[in-house]
Design a protein around this motif. Structure first.
Motif, PDB file in Angstrom:
ATOM      1  N   GLY A  88      34.350  48.004  43.556  1.00 49.83           N
ATOM      2  CA  GLY A  88      33.397  47.777  44.629  1.00 49.83           C
ATOM      3  C   GLY A  88      32.122  47.094  44.198  1.00 49.83           C
ATOM      4  O   GLY A  88      31.137  47.088  44.942  1.00 49.83           O
ATOM      5  N   ARG A  89      32.097  46.482  43.007  1.00 47.02           N
ATOM      6  CA  ARG A  89      30.893  45.819  42.522  1.00 47.02           C
ATOM      7  C   ARG A  89      31.207  44.406  42.063  1.00 47.02           C
ATOM      8  O   ARG A  89      32.211  44.186  41.384  1.00 47.02           O
ATOM      9  CB  ARG A  89      30.265  46.609  41.368  1.00 47.02           C
ATOM     10  CG  ARG A  89      29.818  48.006  41.777  1.00 47.02           C
ATOM     11  CD  ARG A  89      29.143  48.734  40.643  1.00 47.02           C
ATOM     12  NE  ARG A  89      28.723  50.067  41.067  1.00 47.02           N
ATOM     13  CZ  ARG A  89      28.002  50.900  40.321  1.00 47.02           C
ATOM     14  NH1 ARG A  89      27.635  50.532  39.099  1.00 47.02           N
ATOM     15  NH2 ARG A  89      27.652  52.089  40.769  1.00 47.02           N
ATOM     16  N   LEU A  90      30.339  43.481  42.435  1.00 44.72           N
ATOM     17  CA  LEU A  90      30.465  42.110  41.968  1.00 44.72           C
ATOM     18  C   LEU A  90      30.073  42.072  40.495  1.00 44.72           C
ATOM     19  O   LEU A  90      28.987  42.502  40.115  1.00 44.72           O
ATOM     20  CB  LEU A  90      29.543  41.206  42.778  1.00 44.72           C
ATOM     21  CG  LEU A  90      29.613  39.708  42.499  1.00 44.72           C
ATOM     22  CD1 LEU A  90      30.974  39.150  42.868  1.00 44.72           C
ATOM     23  CD2 LEU A  90      28.520  38.981  43.272  1.00 44.72           C
ATOM     24  N   VAL A  91      30.977  41.571  39.645  1.00 45.10           N
ATOM     25  CA  VAL A  91      30.799  41.683  38.199  1.00 45.10           C
ATOM     26  C   VAL A  91      30.329  40.356  37.614  1.00 45.10           C
ATOM     27  O   VAL A  91      31.046  39.360  37.660  1.00 45.10           O
ATOM     28  CB  VAL A  91      32.122  42.107  37.529  1.00 45.10           C
ATOM     29  CG1 VAL A  91      31.950  42.189  36.018  1.00 45.10           C
ATOM     30  CG2 VAL A  91      32.595  43.445  38.079  1.00 45.10           C
ATOM     31  N   PRO A  92      29.119  40.312  37.035  1.00 41.93           N
ATOM     32  CA  PRO A  92      28.674  39.098  36.354  1.00 41.93           C
ATOM     33  C   PRO A  92      29.195  39.001  34.927  1.00 41.93           C
ATOM     34  O   PRO A  92      29.316  37.917  34.376  1.00 41.93           O
ATOM     35  CB  PRO A  92      27.146  39.225  36.374  1.00 41.93           C
ATOM     36  CG  PRO A  92      26.892  40.692  36.383  1.00 41.93           C
ATOM     37  CD  PRO A  92      28.042  41.311  37.156  1.00 41.93           C
ATOM     38  N   GLY A  93      29.523  40.144  34.301  1.00 41.80           N
ATOM     39  CA  GLY A  93      29.935  40.149  32.901  1.00 41.80           C
ATOM     40  C   GLY A  93      28.735  40.263  31.975  1.00 41.80           C
ATOM     41  O   GLY A  93      27.578  40.224  32.400  1.00 41.80           O
ATOM     42  N   ALA A  94      29.014  40.385  30.686  1.00 41.61           N
ATOM     43  CA  ALA A  94      27.953  40.608  29.711  1.00 41.61           C
ATOM     44  C   ALA A  94      26.953  39.457  29.677  1.00 41.61           C
ATOM     45  O   ALA A  94      25.751  39.670  29.516  1.00 41.61           O
ATOM     46  CB  ALA A  94      28.559  40.813  28.316  1.00 41.61           C
ATOM     47  N   THR A  95      27.446  38.230  29.843  1.00 42.39           N
ATOM     48  CA  THR A  95      26.558  37.061  29.790  1.00 42.39           C
ATOM     49  C   THR A  95      26.682  36.181  31.031  1.00 42.39           C
ATOM     50  O   THR A  95      26.317  35.008  31.006  1.00 42.39           O
ATOM     51  CB  THR A  95      26.863  36.215  28.532  1.00 42.39           C
ATOM     52  OG1 THR A  95      28.240  35.821  28.545  1.00 42.39           O
ATOM     53  CG2 THR A  95      26.565  36.999  27.272  1.00 42.39           C
ATOM     54  N   GLY A  96      27.223  36.723  32.106  1.00 46.64           N
ATOM     55  CA  GLY A  96      27.306  35.972  33.352  1.00 46.64           C
ATOM     56  C   GLY A  96      28.511  35.074  33.487  1.00 46.64           C
ATOM     57  O   GLY A  96      28.552  34.210  34.358  1.00 46.64           O
ATOM     58  N   LEU A  97      29.541  35.260  32.669  1.00 49.84           N
ATOM     59  CA  LEU A  97      30.692  34.354  32.691  1.00 49.84           C
ATOM     60  C   LEU A  97      31.960  34.998  33.253  1.00 49.84           C
ATOM     61  O   LEU A  97      33.033  34.405  33.181  1.00 49.84           O
ATOM     62  CB  LEU A  97      30.969  33.849  31.265  1.00 49.84           C
ATOM     63  CG  LEU A  97      29.793  33.152  30.569  1.00 49.84           C
ATOM     64  CD1 LEU A  97      30.204  32.683  29.181  1.00 49.84           C
ATOM     65  CD2 LEU A  97      29.277  31.992  31.393  1.00 49.84           C
TER      66      LEU A  97
END
Length: 403
Positions: free
Chosen positions: A235-244
């Protein structure tokens, strides 16, 4: 540690948000009614509303004379200014910019788009966006004196500030400028906090909010001038550790294949983007020069190109689905909407890639929203009203600019 002045500004901004929220939810209110609604003193409310009136966020609409008991002086009633642009969403695509302007009630006041050539540099793209904002403001009578935030989507991977810099020229002309200068340019022009992210991730947010609210695990892919992706996990939009996170367009699907704009060979974007499909059609002798012709052609060579692109997409999606196990895969982009074979073939390919039982395969559908709804997603990220945005980075404060 925050400086006292910064702490005061943060508290004041929080109070302003509470006042605006009360007016958004309840309509016109007197200062006394606002004070009771938000739990602040009348002195504080007087200061806050004075600033909001000066900046044009609210206006005096009438007084409470008609409903007031006794002989006291009628109190002014305040309401949100219907012509105040409070949030600005901008989506920079490879060949166009889309702008959406919303008011304090989160209603879109104006939107529009302007095209440019794929080779256009970032200074010109930014200036095109400014001209579009000015035109929309003039046409709709919108002002930006109370602008609270700007959300911007850019093409290609957009690393967070802690991520290594991409090489100059990667992912299109002036990518480094997109990373480093877009936020500064907009902050200087409008004097508001700026958030920048990958435009496909923002489009995924808009799509998720427009779709099934219960969908907690979704893989979103967009086929356009490039190929991008995004993940919604738990249920969360995931940017990742560095946005990739979700950057499917630069997954290798054809080892030793065509050179990609990112500098690698055989990326999914070299096969499944609209320009790549058009080029493949021409190589096979099919006379198609536009997305319209690509989607409507009855040429068997064109259908084969579409299926080949969808198979490549399916292999990339299948690998992600094996690890991530999404409930739903959403494919966006005009070509996916207008050529159903894209979604059908991708679904079939993913089915062959996963475990041989039905429960392992996610549901597939075409995106419901338009190809340039990254601007709408940027607005949603600024509103921060969805659980999808839990732990998502806040818009950056305005940088101190040189004198």
């Amino acid at each position: 540690m925050r400086l006292p002045g910064e702490a005061h500004a943060l508290v004041r901004h929080t109070h302003q948000e509470r006042v605006l929220r009360a007016l958004r939810e309840r309509g016109a209110l007197s200062r006394g009614e606002i004070a009771r609604a938000v739990g602040l003193s009348r002195t504080t409310i007087s200061e806050i509303t004075r600033d909001l009136l000066r900046h044009g966020a609210v206006v005096v609409v009438d007084t409470d004379a008609a409903s007031r008991a006794g002989s006291g002086r009628p109190a002014e009633r305040l309401a949100l200014d219907p012509n105040s642009g409070q949030f600005l969403g901008v989506d920079f695509g490879h060949r166009r910019v889309h702008v959406a302007i919303a008011d304090a009630a989160h209603e879109i006041l104006a939107s529009g788009r302007q095209t440019y050539d794929d080779s256009t540099g970032w200074p010109e793209r930014i200036e095109t966006a400014f001209e579009l904002v000015d035109r929309l403001s003039a046409e709709r009578g919108v002002h930006f004196r109370a602008l609270q935030g700007i959300g911007i989507g850019v093409t290609g991977p957009h690393p967070r500030s802690s991520a290594p810099h991409a090489p100059e020229g990667a992912f299109g002309p002036g990518f480094a400028a997109a990373r480093d200068d877009v936020d500064v340019s907009f902050a200087e022009r409008f004097g508001a906090p700026v958030m920048v992210d990958n435009n496909t991730r923002l489009a995924a947010l808009a799509e998720a909010l427009a779709g099934d609210a219960s969908a907690e695990n979704v893989l979103y892919v967009r086929l356009s001038d490039g190929v991008g992706g995004a993940l919604v996990i738990g249920g969360r939009l995931v940017p990742g550790a560095t946005g990739l996170a979700g950057e499917l367009g630069h997954v290798t699907v054809v080892p030793g294949g065509a050179r990609c704009r990112c500098g690698k060979d055989g990326c999914l974007e070299t096969v499944a983007s609209v320009p790549a499909m058009l080029a493949a059609c021409r190589q096979r002798g099919a006379d198609v020069d536009s997305l319209d012709e690509l989607a409507s052609s009855a040429d068997s060579a064109v259908e084969q190109v579409l299926r080949d692109a969808a198979r490549a997409l399916g292999r990339a999606v299948g690998a992600v689905a094996m690890v991530f196990n999404p409930a739903e895969v959403v494919i966006g982009g005009d070509i996916a909407r207008r050529a159903p074979v894209i979604v059908e073939q991708t679904s079939d390919t993913v089915g062959a890639e996963l475990f041989p039982w039905v429960a392992a395969k996610p549901a597939f559908r075409c995106a419901r929203l338009a190809d340039d709804d990254g601007a709408t997603g940027a607005l949603a990220a600024l509103f921060r009203s969805s659980p999808l945005l839990a732990d998502y980075p806040e818009p950056a404060p305005i940088r101190a600019l040189p004198a």
